[in-house]
Design an enzyme around this catalytic site. Sequence first.
Site, short mmCIF file in Angstrom:
data_model
loop_
_atom_site.label_atom_id
_atom_site.label_comp_id
_atom_site.label_asym_id
_atom_site.label_seq_id
_atom_site.Cartn_x
_atom_site.Cartn_y
_atom_site.Cartn_z
N SER A 1 36.56 42.64 39.94
CA SER A 1 36.51 43.69 38.89
C SER A 1 35.14 44.32 38.82
O SER A 1 35.01 45.54 38.76
CB SER A 1 36.82 43.14 37.50
OG SER A 1 37.48 41.98 37.53
N GLY B 1 23.50 43.25 31.61
CA GLY B 1 23.56 43.82 30.25
C GLY B 1 24.98 43.77 29.72
O GLY B 1 25.85 43.12 30.30
N LYS C 1 24.95 33.27 27.69
CA LYS C 1 25.84 33.95 26.73
C LYS C 1 27.31 33.65 26.99
O LYS C 1 28.14 33.71 26.08
CB LYS C 1 25.55 35.45 26.71
CG LYS C 1 25.72 36.18 28.04
CD LYS C 1 27.08 36.76 28.26
CE LYS C 1 27.31 37.16 29.69
NZ LYS C 1 28.62 37.77 29.94
N ASP D 1 24.29 41.64 25.52
CA ASP D 1 25.33 40.96 26.29
C ASP D 1 26.04 39.90 25.43
O ASP D 1 27.25 39.68 25.56
CB ASP D 1 24.70 40.31 27.53
CG ASP D 1 25.67 40.27 28.70
OD1 ASP D 1 26.83 40.65 28.52
OD2 ASP D 1 25.24 39.85 29.80
N ASN E 1 35.66 34.63 29.45
CA ASN E 1 35.14 33.43 28.80
C ASN E 1 35.71 33.33 27.38
O ASN E 1 36.10 32.26 26.93
CB ASN E 1 33.62 33.48 28.79
CG ASN E 1 33.05 33.36 30.20
OD1 ASN E 1 33.03 32.28 30.77
ND2 ASN E 1 32.63 34.49 30.77
N GLU F 1 32.84 32.03 34.23
CA GLU F 1 31.52 31.46 34.56
C GLU F 1 31.03 30.46 33.50
O GLU F 1 30.38 29.47 33.81
CB GLU F 1 30.48 32.58 34.70
CG GLU F 1 30.66 33.50 35.91
CD GLU F 1 30.17 32.89 37.22
OE1 GLU F 1 29.99 31.67 37.29
OE2 GLU F 1 29.98 33.67 38.18
N1 LIG Z 1 33.97 41.64 35.22
C1 LIG Z 1 32.94 42.12 34.54
O1 LIG Z 1 33.10 42.96 33.65
C2 LIG Z 1 31.53 41.66 34.89
C3 LIG Z 1 30.46 42.36 34.36
C4 LIG Z 1 29.16 41.96 34.69
C5 LIG Z 1 28.96 40.87 35.54
N2 LIG Z 1 30.06 40.19 36.02
C6 LIG Z 1 29.78 39.04 36.90
O2 LIG Z 1 30.13 39.41 38.23
C7 LIG Z 1 30.54 38.24 38.96
C8 LIG Z 1 31.90 38.53 39.59
O3 LIG Z 1 32.80 38.74 38.51
P1 LIG Z 1 34.15 39.55 38.65
O4 LIG Z 1 34.58 39.85 37.27
O5 LIG Z 1 34.03 40.68 39.61
O6 LIG Z 1 35.08 38.40 39.27
P2 LIG Z 1 36.53 38.55 39.91
O7 LIG Z 1 37.18 37.24 39.77
O8 LIG Z 1 37.21 39.77 39.40
O9 LIG Z 1 36.22 38.84 41.47
C9 LIG Z 1 35.55 37.96 42.31
C10 LIG Z 1 35.71 38.51 43.73
O10 LIG Z 1 34.93 37.70 44.62
C11 LIG Z 1 35.70 37.53 45.79
N3 LIG Z 1 35.27 36.33 46.48
C12 LIG Z 1 35.49 35.04 46.16
N4 LIG Z 1 34.91 34.24 47.08
C13 LIG Z 1 34.32 35.05 47.99
C14 LIG Z 1 33.57 34.81 49.15
N5 LIG Z 1 33.29 33.57 49.57
N6 LIG Z 1 33.10 35.88 49.85
C15 LIG Z 1 33.35 37.14 49.43
N7 LIG Z 1 34.06 37.42 48.32
C16 LIG Z 1 34.54 36.38 47.63
C17 LIG Z 1 37.15 37.41 45.31
O11 LIG Z 1 38.09 37.66 46.35
C18 LIG Z 1 37.16 38.48 44.23
O12 LIG Z 1 37.52 39.74 44.75
C19 LIG Z 1 30.58 37.09 37.94
O13 LIG Z 1 29.43 36.32 38.05
C20 LIG Z 1 30.60 37.80 36.59
O14 LIG Z 1 30.00 37.05 35.56
C21 LIG Z 1 31.34 40.57 35.73
#
Ligand SMILES: NC(=O)c1ccc[n+]([C@@H]2O[C@H](COP(=O)([O-])OP(=O)(O)OC[C@H]3O[C@@H](n4cnc5c(N)ncnc54)[C@H](O)[C@@H]3O)[C@@H](O)[C@H]2O)c1
Length: 333
Positions: free
Chosen positions: A11, A137, A193, A246, A258, A283
Site C-alpha cells: 500500500s 509522518g 507510535k 503520526d 495496528n 508492525e
Molecule cells: N500503509 C501505510 O499507509 C504506510 C504509511 C507509512 C509507512 N508505512 C510503512 O511502510 C512499510 C510497508 O507497509 P505497507 O503498508 O506498504 O505494507 P503492505 O503489507 O501493504 O505491503 C508490503 C509489501 O512488501 C512486499 N514484500 C514482502 N516481502 C518482500 C521481500 N522480501 N522483497 C520485496 N517485497 C516484499 C509484499 O509483497 C507487499 O507488496 C511498513 O513498515 C509500514 O509501517 C505504511
Amino acid sequence: MEKISIIGAGSWGSALARILGDNHHQVLLYDTNESTVNEINNFHTNLAKLPIGELPFEVRATTSIKDAIDFTDIIILCVPTKVLRSVLHLINENITSPKLFINTSKGLEPDTYLRVSEVVYAIINHQFIKGFVALTGPTHAEEVIRQLPTTICSVSTNKEDAKFVQQIFNNSTYFRVYTGSDLIGSELCSAIKNVYAIASGMLEGCGYGDNARAGLISRALVEMKRLVVAMGGKEDTIYGLTGIGDLVVTTTSHYSRNFQAGVKLAKGSNLAETIASMSMVVEGARTVEAVYDVSKKLNLSTPIIDAVYSVIYKQQGVKEVVAELMNRALKDE
Ligand SMILES: NC(=O)c1ccc[n+]([C@@H]2O[C@H](COP(=O)([O-])OP(=O)(O)OC[C@H]3O[C@@H](n4cnc5c(N)ncnc54)[C@H](O)[C@@H]3O)[C@@H](O)[C@H]2O)c1
C-alpha cells in the site's frame, strides 16, 4: 526529473509511486509478488492493497532486484521491517554504485531492536551508501492515493539530502514535505507510535470512548518522550509531524492496521489469529517486544507499553490491564 526505485509495492510503496509519478519522476517498483507486479504493469492498479486510485503511467514494476538497483541511484525502502534484513542483503549482493537510501518502513528490527538506518549501515557496504533519509509522518496510503492533503517530514543528518528528498516528493496540491534533522528521534517515534495504535484499537474493541482515547494519546506522548530522549533522540521531535502527528493519525484512524489489530485483540483473538486475519503488515505487534525490553533495560516507566505487551505476550485481558492502569498509585501529571 529523477529515476527512482521503490522496494516493496504494498500500500505505501504504491501510494509513494503515485506521488512521484504525479511529480513526473520515473518510478520502478520492486516486489516479490509476481501478480502485484503484473497488475501494476498491465492495469496501473494494486487493488488488493489500494482498492481506490490508479498509478500514473510513469510507474512500472519488476520482480528483478538487479533491474531495480541498476535503474537509479535513489532507492526507497518500503517493506515490512521483518523482511528488511534479507532485502538489504539482496541489495548488497547486487549493488555496484553509491545510492541515496530513503526509508519509509516504520518499526524496529525484530530481535536486534535496531533502527532502520542502523540496519542499512550494518548490511550495505558503506562505499555504496551516498546518504540516508527517513521519510515519515502522519500518512495513510488510502488517503494519499486519493490525493487528499497530507504532510510528512524528510529527516536526515545531512541537510542537503533531506532537502533533495523534500524537492522530489513535495506536491503543492496534496503532499507537503518538511525537513528535519533528528534521525534517531524520528525513527524511534515512527516505530513506537504503532504500539499506541494497538492500545487505541484495544480501547475501541472494549467499547470505551473518546475520553479514554484522549487520555491514552496524552499519556502515550509522555512515554514516547521518556523513551526517545533516553535512546538519544530530541524532545522537540515528539511535538512534530513524526511524533505527535503520526501518533494522532495512527491512534484515531480506522485505516491503521495496528489499530485494527488492537480491536481484534480486545475482542478475544490472540496475536497469531490477529496477524493471520489481516492482509497487511502489523508492525506494532513486533515493535512492542523491542520497546518493552528497551524500556526495562533503561529502567523507564512506560505503563501503556507494558499493558500492550501483557495482552499480546502474557495473554492478559484488555479490560484487566485497563483496570490496572486506572488503579496505579496516584501522582502529579
Ligand atoms: N500503509 C501505510 O499507509 C504506510 C504509511 C507509512 C509507512 N508505512 C510503512 O511502510 C512499510 C510497508 O507497509 P505497507 O503498508 O506498504 O505494507 P503492505 O503489507 O501493504 O505491503 C508490503 C509489501 O512488501 C512486499 N514484500 C514482502 N516481502 C518482500 C521481500 N522480501 N522483497 C520485496 N517485497 C516484499 C509484499 O509483497 C507487499 O507488496 C511498513 O513498515 C509500514 O509501517 C505504511
